[in-house]
Design an enzyme around this catalytic site. Structure first.
Site, PDB file in Angstrom:
ATOM      1  N   LYS A  30       0.143   3.579  -2.967  1.00 48.15           N
ATOM      2  CA  LYS A  30      -1.052   4.415  -3.103  1.00 48.15           C
ATOM      3  C   LYS A  30      -0.714   5.905  -3.259  1.00 48.15           C
ATOM      4  O   LYS A  30      -1.261   6.568  -4.149  1.00 48.15           O
ATOM      5  CB  LYS A  30      -2.002   4.177  -1.927  1.00 48.15           C
ATOM      6  CG  LYS A  30      -2.720   2.826  -1.995  1.00 48.15           C
ATOM      7  CD  LYS A  30      -3.661   2.639  -0.826  1.00 48.15           C
ATOM      8  CE  LYS A  30      -4.529   1.384  -1.004  1.00 48.15           C
ATOM      9  NZ  LYS A  30      -3.754   0.152  -1.098  1.00 48.15           N
TER      10      LYS A  30
ATOM     11  N   TYR B  37     -11.566   2.210   1.985  1.00 49.52           N
ATOM     12  CA  TYR B  37     -10.186   1.838   1.675  1.00 49.52           C
ATOM     13  C   TYR B  37     -10.040   1.051   0.374  1.00 49.52           C
ATOM     14  O   TYR B  37     -10.897   0.237   0.019  1.00 49.52           O
ATOM     15  CB  TYR B  37      -9.621   1.017   2.842  1.00 49.52           C
ATOM     16  CG  TYR B  37      -8.159   0.663   2.700  1.00 49.52           C
ATOM     17  CD1 TYR B  37      -7.201   1.673   2.717  1.00 49.52           C
ATOM     18  CD2 TYR B  37      -7.748  -0.657   2.541  1.00 49.52           C
ATOM     19  CE1 TYR B  37      -5.860   1.374   2.590  1.00 49.52           C
ATOM     20  CE2 TYR B  37      -6.401  -0.967   2.414  1.00 49.52           C
ATOM     21  CZ  TYR B  37      -5.461   0.053   2.439  1.00 49.52           C
ATOM     22  OH  TYR B  37      -4.139  -0.247   2.293  1.00 49.52           O
TER      23      TYR B  37
ATOM     24  N   SER C   9       0.799  -1.225   0.000  1.00 46.16           N
ATOM     25  CA  SER C   9       0.000   0.000   0.000  1.00 46.16           C
ATOM     26  C   SER C   9       0.832   1.276   0.000  1.00 46.16           C
ATOM     27  O   SER C   9       0.259   2.369  -0.142  1.00 46.16           O
ATOM     28  CB  SER C   9      -0.947   0.003   1.208  1.00 46.16           C
ATOM     29  OG  SER C   9      -2.017  -0.880   0.987  1.00 46.16           O
TER      30      SER C   9
END
Length: 237
Positions: free
Chosen positions: A49, A161, A46
Site C-alpha cells: 500500500k 481500509y 498490505s
C-alpha cells in the site's frame, strides 16, 4: 520483536548500533515441518500500500494530475443516509472523490470496523480478497460494479481500509501511459526506464525525496501543477 504467540513463526531481533542479530523460529506454514529461515519469502500483502501511494505521488510530481483533481468515474457517487441505513436509502455525495481522498483512504469506499453494516455486505460482492484479485473482472467492469454501491460515508469524512489502494493501482495503470494491451501495467510502470533515475538504494520506483504533496501539506499541489496550467483530470478507466 516477534509476531504474536498464536503464530507458528517468530523472528526475534536484537539490535545495538550496527550489531543486529535475527533468529528465525518455527515452520514455514501450519501444514509443513520445513523450518523458518531468515530469508523465507512471503507475499508482501498490505506492505504494498505505501509503495502504491508513492507511485501515485510520482505521477502527481510529473504533472499527470493534481492531488485535488476529481476522479472522473467516481465524480457523482451516492451515499447512504447513515452508515446503518439500507443501501437504497441514499443521497448524492457532497463533492467528488479526489486523488487526495484515495491517498488518505477517505474516498468513502472501504472496510469499516463494523462488518455488519448493510453497505458493507454489498461491497463484499465486489471487493474480494487480495489473493483473489486476478479473478476480478477487468478494471472497467470492476469499477462499474463498485460505482453502483453507495458509500457509507461522504468523501473525506472517514478513514476506511483497503479499497482506495485498489483504486490507486488502477489510476496508476491508466495514467502512466503503459498500453492497455500489456498485462500488469502497474508493475510495468514501476519498472519503467523513466523511473530508474529516481531509484533509492537500487529499488526501482522509490523516489529519493518526498513528493511535493508531502512537503506542501497546506496546499497539497505538485510543483508542475503550481508552475503551469492545471493538471488534467485523472481517469480510472
Amino acid at each position: 520483536m516477534s509476531v504474536p504467540d498464536s503464530s507458528r513463526a517468530r523472528w526475534p531481533l536484537v539490535a545495538h548500533r550496527d550489531d543486529v542479530q535475527v533468529t528465525a523460529i518455527g515452520q514455514l506454514d501450519v501444514g509443513s515441518t520445513a523450518p523458518m529461515a531468515r530469508d523465507s519469502v512471503f507475499q508482501p500483502v498490505s506492505s504494498t500500500k505505501p509503495i502504491t501511494a508513492a507511485a501515485v505521488l510520482m505521477l502527481v510530481e510529473d504533472g499527470r494530475f493534481g492531488l485535488d483533481a476529481p476522479i472522473a468515474e467516481l465524480a457523482a457517487p451516492m451515499v447512504v443516509r447513515t452508515p446503518r441505513s439500507p443501501v437504497d436509502d441514499d443521497v448524492p455525495a457532497a463533492r467528488p472523490i479526489t486523488v487526495r481522498d484515495l491517498l488518505t483512504f477517505r474516498a468513502g469506499y472501504g472496510f469499516p470496523s463494523d462488518f455488519s453494516l448493510p453497505q458493507l455486505q454489498e461491497l463484499f460482492t465486489v471487493q474480494t480478497g487480495g489473493r483473489e484479485a486476478r479473478l476480478r473482472p477487468e478494471p472497467g467492469g470492476w469499477l462499474a460494479r463498485l460505482a453502483r454501491i453507495p458509500l457509507p460515508h461522504q468523501p473525506g469524512e472517514s478513514w476506511l481500509y483497503d479499497t482506495c489502494a485498489d483504486l490507486q493501482g488502477i489510476l496508476i495503470a491508466r495514467a502512466s501511459g503503459v498500453p492497455a494491451a500489456q498485462r500488469d501495467r502497474f508493475a510495468r510502470y514501476y519498472r519503467s526506464a523513466e523511473n530508474q533515475p529516481r531509484a533509492a538504494r537500487g529499488q526501482p520506483g522509490l523516489p529519493r525525496r518526498p513528493g511535493p504533496g508531502l512537503r506542501r501539506r497546506d496546499r497539497g499541489r505538485s510543483r508542475a501543477a503550481t508552475a503551469g496550467p492545471a493538471a488534467p483530470e485523472p481517469a480510472l478507466a
